[in-house]
Design a protein around this motif. Sequence first.
Motif, short mmCIF file in Angstrom:
data_model
loop_
_atom_site.label_atom_id
_atom_site.label_comp_id
_atom_site.label_asym_id
_atom_site.label_seq_id
_atom_site.Cartn_x
_atom_site.Cartn_y
_atom_site.Cartn_z
N GLY A 286 6.30 -13.61 3.38
CA GLY A 286 7.25 -13.62 2.27
C GLY A 286 6.81 -12.73 1.12
O GLY A 286 7.10 -13.02 -0.05
N ALA A 287 6.07 -11.65 1.43
CA ALA A 287 5.58 -10.74 0.39
C ALA A 287 6.74 -9.96 -0.22
O ALA A 287 7.79 -9.77 0.40
N ASP A 288 6.54 -9.52 -1.45
CA ASP A 288 7.57 -8.73 -2.13
C ASP A 288 7.57 -7.27 -1.68
O ASP A 288 8.63 -6.66 -1.54
N VAL A 289 6.38 -6.72 -1.45
CA VAL A 289 6.26 -5.30 -1.14
C VAL A 289 5.20 -5.09 -0.07
O VAL A 289 4.16 -5.75 -0.07
N VAL A 290 5.45 -4.13 0.82
CA VAL A 290 4.45 -3.65 1.78
C VAL A 290 4.21 -2.17 1.49
O VAL A 290 5.15 -1.38 1.49
N LEU A 291 2.95 -1.82 1.23
CA LEU A 291 2.57 -0.43 0.98
C LEU A 291 1.82 0.10 2.20
O LEU A 291 0.85 -0.52 2.64
N ILE A 292 2.28 1.22 2.74
CA ILE A 292 1.67 1.78 3.95
C ILE A 292 1.02 3.11 3.62
O ILE A 292 1.69 4.07 3.22
N ASP A 293 -0.31 3.15 3.79
CA ASP A 293 -1.06 4.38 3.60
C ASP A 293 -1.13 5.11 4.93
O ASP A 293 -1.52 4.52 5.95
N THR A 294 -0.74 6.38 4.96
CA THR A 294 -0.68 7.13 6.22
C THR A 294 -1.75 8.20 6.29
O THR A 294 -2.40 8.52 5.29
N ALA A 295 -1.91 8.76 7.50
CA ALA A 295 -2.91 9.80 7.71
C ALA A 295 -2.49 11.08 6.99
O ALA A 295 -1.31 11.34 6.80
N GLY A 296 -3.49 11.88 6.64
CA GLY A 296 -3.21 13.09 5.89
C GLY A 296 -3.76 14.36 6.51
O GLY A 296 -3.90 15.37 5.85
N ARG A 297 -4.08 14.30 7.81
CA ARG A 297 -4.60 15.52 8.43
C ARG A 297 -4.33 15.50 9.93
O ARG A 297 -4.06 14.46 10.52
N LEU A 298 -4.42 16.67 10.55
CA LEU A 298 -4.23 16.79 11.98
C LEU A 298 -5.49 16.31 12.69
O LEU A 298 -6.57 16.82 12.45
N HIS A 299 -5.33 15.30 13.57
CA HIS A 299 -6.53 14.76 14.22
C HIS A 299 -6.29 14.49 15.70
O HIS A 299 -7.18 14.09 16.42
N THR A 300 -5.08 14.65 16.17
CA THR A 300 -4.77 14.42 17.58
C THR A 300 -4.04 15.63 18.13
O THR A 300 -3.78 16.60 17.42
N LYS A 301 -3.69 15.55 19.40
CA LYS A 301 -2.97 16.67 20.01
C LYS A 301 -1.56 16.81 19.43
O LYS A 301 -1.02 17.90 19.37
N THR A 302 -0.99 15.69 19.04
CA THR A 302 0.32 15.77 18.39
C THR A 302 0.13 16.16 16.94
O THR A 302 -0.88 15.84 16.32
N GLY A 303 1.09 16.85 16.39
CA GLY A 303 0.98 17.30 15.01
C GLY A 303 1.06 16.15 14.03
O GLY A 303 1.59 15.08 14.32
N LEU A 304 0.51 16.39 12.86
CA LEU A 304 0.53 15.38 11.81
C LEU A 304 1.96 14.98 11.46
O LEU A 304 2.27 13.81 11.29
N MET A 305 2.84 15.96 11.40
CA MET A 305 4.22 15.66 11.01
C MET A 305 4.93 14.84 12.08
O MET A 305 5.73 13.96 11.78
N ASP A 306 4.61 15.11 13.36
CA ASP A 306 5.19 14.29 14.42
C ASP A 306 4.71 12.85 14.30
O ASP A 306 5.48 11.91 14.53
N GLU A 307 3.44 12.68 13.94
CA GLU A 307 2.89 11.33 13.78
C GLU A 307 3.58 10.60 12.64
O GLU A 307 3.91 9.41 12.75
N LEU A 308 3.79 11.29 11.52
CA LEU A 308 4.47 10.67 10.39
C LEU A 308 5.91 10.29 10.75
O LEU A 308 6.40 9.23 10.35
N GLY A 309 6.56 11.16 11.49
CA GLY A 309 7.93 10.85 11.92
C GLY A 309 7.97 9.61 12.78
O GLY A 309 8.88 8.77 12.66
N LYS A 310 6.96 9.45 13.64
CA LYS A 310 6.87 8.26 14.50
C LYS A 310 6.65 7.00 13.66
O LYS A 310 7.28 5.96 13.90
#
Length: 404
Positions: A286-310
């Motif tokens: 029953g929290a008011d807010v969820v804050l999600i910190d995401t990755a900020g660099r390319l680290h896998t075979k998939t691109g960073l932007m593809d990961e963020l889109g997922k």
Amino acid sequence: MEFVILAVVIALVAVGVISGLVVSSRKKKQLPPTAPPSTPTITAPPAEPHVGEDAAETAEEQRRTIEEVALPEAPASPVVVEEALPEVPAAPEIEVPEPTAGRLVRLRARLARSQNSLGKGLLTLLSRDNLDEDTWEEIEDTLLTADVGVAPTQELVERLRERVRVLGTRTPAELRTLLREELVAILGPDFDRTVKTEGGAETPGVVMVVGVNGTGKTTTTGKLARVLVADGKSVVLGAADTFRAAAADQLQTWGERVGARTVRGPEGGDPASIAFDAVKEGIAEGADVVLIDTAGRLHTKTGLMDELGKVKRVVEKHGPLDEVLLVLDATTGQNGLVQARVFAEVVDITGIVLTKLDGTAKGGIVIAVQRELGVPVKLIGLGEGADDLAPFEPGAFVDALIGD
């Protein structure tokens, strides 16, 4: 006759007695004299074993003597050794963040120290008796140097020239008012700068924080949690930056300081899965807010932007994202605009957080990035302190630029 016998018996007895005395006398003469007893040097010789009650008492006395010699003297009162019990670690102390209302005003002096050259430079140029073309070119250069951007600079100079022409005689107070009004206008005072955290009827508000590593993204997420807690909201943090070492630990530390729980996974784990679980936990609690910190660099075979889109698509299975905040390092100037364009192509940026604005940053980047993305700067970072993240207020920002 009887008399004769009696006399003989008496004679024999007398002879025997006399013989015994003679023998005894000879024996005494042969023995050496006995020395008188001397006082022993040992006052308490070891006791000989006895039988019965005396033996028991003697054994007890020996035991006591041995204990008194072998053991140190017992203390008068018993000593309680507290270290014998394992210590229970104390719970981290929950901090009370500063209220957010007027926070930028409180940080105004810090902002003014680093941004003073822009406002003071413009006022000095506009105060010249003769505003010729060379002066207007200097004004233009001052704005460009402050990272305002080409198009916004040209627009601002044209408006200033028109206002000065109409005004005619210019006093310092009039010039300051004129410059303040034009700077506030170009910052977009009509933008809605509220961080959207309301959510739905049964779901918390969900805010995703994006940006390249080095901009202060994870720190900003932690500071934003403090801002929300200061406003009376309960927060759950999602540590979806699984590629940077210690990112989850850093975020959890920020959360513990204000009583916010952090949902995390193994290092190198699936960021989208962790983001999904964080929202799920937020709904369950029953929290008011969820804050999600995401990755900020390319680290896998998939691109960073593809990961963020997922991550965005998976989170939206619970409901729509309320806010996507892009964190930019204000000291990077025009390079930050390139980052902003790339992120905006993948996720719908709804607000900007400018960090390190108290350092060598040029204040004009606020204007430039808003023009580039068409979205408002909602928060600015003005230092390393835990409560140095402030809601952006155009009026207070300009006042800090040009001074009183």
